[in-house]
Write a protein that holds these residues in place. Structure first.
Motif, PDB file in Angstrom:
ATOM      1  N   LYS A 327      32.799 -13.439 -34.296  1.00 33.62           N
ATOM      2  CA  LYS A 327      31.791 -12.437 -33.914  1.00 33.62           C
ATOM      3  C   LYS A 327      32.252 -11.602 -32.729  1.00 33.62           C
ATOM      4  N   HIS A 328      33.131 -12.170 -31.913  1.00 35.11           N
ATOM      5  CA  HIS A 328      33.637 -11.449 -30.741  1.00 35.11           C
ATOM      6  C   HIS A 328      35.076 -10.995 -30.931  1.00 35.11           C
ATOM      7  N   ASN A 329      35.541 -11.072 -32.150  1.00 38.26           N
ATOM      8  CA  ASN A 329      36.928 -10.703 -32.445  1.00 38.26           C
ATOM      9  C   ASN A 329      37.935 -11.517 -31.644  1.00 38.26           C
TER      10      ASN A 329
END
Ligand SMILES: Cc1cc2nc3c(=O)[nH]c(=O)nc-3n(C[C@H](O)[C@H](O)[C@H](O)COP(=O)(O)OP(=O)(O)OC[C@H]3O[C@@H](n4cnc5c(N)ncnc54)[C@H](O)[C@@H]3O)c2cc1C
Ligand SMILES: *[C@@H]1O[C@H](CO)[C@@H](O)[C@H](O)[C@H]1NC(C)=O
Ligand SMILES: *[C@@H]1O[C@H](CO)[C@@H](O)[C@H](O)[C@H]1NC(C)=O
Ligand SMILES: *[C@@H]1O[C@H](CO)[C@@H](O)[C@H](O)[C@H]1NC(C)=O
Ligand SMILES: *[C@@H]1O[C@H](CO)[C@@H](O)[C@H](O)[C@H]1NC(C)=O
Ligand SMILES: *[C@@H]1O[C@H](CO)[C@@H](O)[C@H](O)[C@H]1NC(C)=O
Ligand SMILES: CC(=O)N[C@H]1CO[C@H](CO)[C@@H](O)[C@@H]1O
Length: 610
Positions: A327-329
């Motif tokens: 989700k936060h890469n």
């Protein structure tokens, strides 16, 4: 000078007292003056061990590892050095925001409903010594059954965590100062770094509550001897009526060691990982906004930043549940359940007892009492008032061990009856004077082994600088709510005791909106869900266990699937123990130090890669 300003130590307290006390010096306010060490160049940034976080566990570990002459040890702590004001037992540090991580739980619609913002505060220490500077200093170890339940069949090393093998790890740093306790030499010892003892100062209401609990059938006993129920005159980590944090007990005495470097006011932002070898090179820390430095560990990096901040640091570094990191890469380096299994002990406000015949203390009296403490370490401030006692009770028969602590905390509010009907639960809990002066007693039934579990993840908008997201799920499991209501039932029996009646102590008519004043389970249910309080004793996010699916570290505290990284604080506890987690955290650090020494000295390194 307004007495109302006294409550919180530090700035206000000092401003109030500055006219009378020379000891309040300007350095109280001065911003972190950093040591010259952090200005050193890169060449000196290689250490044998890096301890991330100079908190409860970190300071113990720093002492033990730096005792080895050929080991160079670095401690990196986000907070600053301690101040004498934090050492006054009667002054609660837990409300002093400059030395706290001011985190909150996520709004959930079922607990913390009437707390500001519909969420509960989670405040742990951000100062050298960590939460051992901001806690209540109660020395409780929990019960044998808790440690024994950490054992996992098939995992031989988990046997080391059975209580019978840990008792010596508790005793290793203990310096017990009460002879009646010390006679039980199976459980207690002298000569360690950490002094533990009771306060000498005992006021009238401590005796009243003590006797009232006795009337309810509880015997006065040492809680650290694996018993199920008791009324307890607590032992605290104090020396000469002065707080002993792990910083003052373990770190200050060895600061001079040449191979020990302590940097304060620096925040570690990333663990440097060699992705090919799956091994840790060291860490990156921020010395001021946007200015980062590396530090390298030849042997190991050890995390002790606590159950919440460990999650943030590990996730930012690519260690955590793959789905969350994605989700936060963030590229996942090791897929581990970091942040799951979050648990905090829980209680509720709303249960307040009014003491009517207490005369308001005068401003001069308070100032004199401060002088007495500063000059002689005695007087009312050399105590924690009614907080010196609590009752441990066993709700359910499953184990011969306590489930609930009935914890007490005094507060001074204007005793006018009309005002009391109007004050909110939040106001009843807001400290107005040092703990030694009180006309209101808040009783907190603490669930020592709550069933509800939560999760910690990165801040959605600003993973690096933002506050982590804490889905605490307090009281989510109906069993927890039931236990809370059952404990309140028991606590209310206090009102029927002769002692309380004789002392004319009654329930305070505080405002419990939106819950009615009815004396039944529905009302208490409502109160528990609206006035929930997180104890800020988080554990479990990096739990130890046998395999990668349900744990983060193994029973030797090594992070699964990566070399050169251990975790050694409260976050490795799979579940709570039946008490506070301060002494257990010191014990965990002690065990960690022994394991590390053994690995490197006897086995010439489990991580013998360099
Ligand atoms: C108000 C309160 C009262 C309590 N009272 C009691 C009690 O009476 N008895 C009891 O048994 N237990 C009590 N506890 C619980 C107990 O004190 C703590 O849970 C325990 O000390 C936690 O120890 P720790 O080493 O895991 O974390 P901490 O002691 O919190 O240490 C973590 C350290 O890491 C630092 N840090 C965090 N992030 C970074 C970073 N990125 N870079 C550098 N440094 C970082 C922090 O500033 C901190 O110093 C209390 C807790 C609270 C909050
Ligand atoms: C992740 O990367 C994708 C593709 O590059 C981008 O669209 C998205 O906004 C990024 N998300 C975050 C949280 O940075
Ligand atoms: C400290 O103790 C000494 C000796 O008992 C006494 O004379 C003095 O007044 C005390 N100081 C304060 C501030 O109480
Ligand atoms: C306790 O502290 C006071 C004040 O600093 C000091 O005068 C006294 O000698 C100390 N007592 C001990 C036993 O160290
Ligand atoms: C008490 O509360 C009531 C209703 O909330 C309010 O009208 C009243 O002004 C309050 N009284 C005082 C003295 O604050
Ligand atoms: C991992 O350990 C848990 C208990 O500790 C066990 O229930 C589970 O089956 C284990 N999983 C694997 C894949 O071994
Ligand atoms: C590893 C390391 O730096 N060791 C040093 C520890 O301190 C002694 C003297 O105090 C030095 O001789 C060592 O080189």
């Amino acid at each position: 000078m307004r007495i109302e300003l006294l409550p919180l130590l530090g700035k206000q307290l000092c401003l109030t007292l500055v006219t009378v006390l020379a000891s309040c010096s300007a350095d109280l306010f001065s911003k972190a003056t950093r040591t010259k060490a952090d200005e050193r160049d890169l060449r000196s940034s290689v250490f044998d061990f890096i301890i991330v976080g100079g908190g409860t566990a970190g300071c113990v570990l720093a002492n033990r590892l730096s005792a080895v002459h050929d080991w160079k040890v670095l401690v990196l702590e986000a907070g600053d050095e301690e101040n004498i004001d934090y050492d006054i037992p009667g002054v609660p540090t837990k409300d002093y925001r400059p030395i706290l991580w001011n985190y909150r739980t996520e709004k959930n619609g079922f607990s913390c409903l009437s707390r500001p913002g519909g969420s509960c505060e989670v405040r742990t220490g951000k100062v050298l010594g960590g939460s051992s500077v901001t806690n209540d200093m109660k020395y409780t170890r929990g019960h044998k059954v808790d440690y024994d339940s950490w054992h996992s069949t098939g995992a031989l090393e988990s046997l080391d965590w059975k209580f019978g093998n840990l008792i010596d790890m508790f005793k290793a740093s203990e310096d017990n100062g009460d002879y009646d306790t010390l006679v039980n030499s199976f459980y207690h010892a002298r000569g360690g770094e950490m002094r533990v003892q009771r306060f000498k100062h005992v006021d009238r209401y401590i005796e009243v509550f003590d006797a009232a609990f006795a009337e309810m059938g509880l015997r006065t006993q040492d809680i650290n001897t694996n018993i199920a129920e008791a009324v307890v005159n607590h032992q605290f980590t104090i020396w000469n009526n002065t707080r002993l944090s792990t910083n003052s007990a373990f770190l200050k005495p060895v600061k001079h060691r040449k191979n020990l470097t302590i940097l304060t006011g620096v925040t570690v932002t990333k663990i440097m990982i060699n992705t090919q070898e799956k091994s840790v090179d060291g860490v990156v820390y921020e010395i001021e906004k946007g200015k980062e430095r590396p530090a390298y560990a030849k042997r190991e990096t050890i995390l002790t930043v606590g159950a919440i901040n460990n999650v943030k640091l590990l996730h930012l570094s690519g260690i955590g549940p793959k789905a969350d990191l994605k989700k936060h890469n963030i590229t996942t380096i090791v897929d581990l359940p970091v942040g799951l299994n979050y648990q905090d002990q829980v209680t509720t406000g709303g249960l307040s007892f009014a003491i009517n015949d207490v005369a308001p203390v005068s401003e001069n009296q308070v100032i004199n009492d401060f002088k007495t403490w500063f000059q002689n370490r005695s007087g009312p401030l050399a105590s924690k008032g009614i907080g010196q006692i609590s009752a441990y009770i066993q709700l359910y028969e499953n184990y011969n061990a306590p489930d609930v602590e009935l914890s007490l905390e005094g507060n001074f509010v204007r005793s006018d009856k009309f005002m009391l009907t109007n004050i909110s639960v939040n106001a009843a809990e807001e400290t107005n004077l040092p703990l030694s002066y009180y006309n209101l007693v808040n009783l907190y039934p603490i669930l020592l082994r709550p069933k509800s579990k939560g999760k910690v993840t990165l801040n959605k908008r600003n993973p690096k600088l933002g506050r982590p997201v804490i889905q605490a799920n307090l009281l989510k499991e109906s069993e927890d709510l039931d236990s809370m209501v059952d404990s309140i039932d028991i606590a209310l029996q206090l009102l029927d005791t002769k002692e309380m009646k004789k002392a004319e102590i009654k329930l305070a008519p505080i405002d419990l909106f939106p819950c009615d004043r009815l004396r039944n389970r529905d009302q208490w249910n409502c109160i528990a869900r609206h006035y929930t309080k997180a104890m800020s004793n988080p554990v479990g996010t990096c739990r130890m266990g046998g395999n990668k699916t349900d744990s983060v570290v193994d029973f030797k505290l090594r992070v699964h699937g990566i070399e050169g990284l251990r975790i050694a604080d409260a976050s490795v506890m799979p579940t709570h123990v039946r008490g506070g987690i301060y002494a257990p955290t010191m014990m965990i650090a002690e065990v960690a130090a022994r394991i590390i020494l053994k690995d490197w000295k006897e086995n010439s390194g489990t991580y013998n890669r360099r």
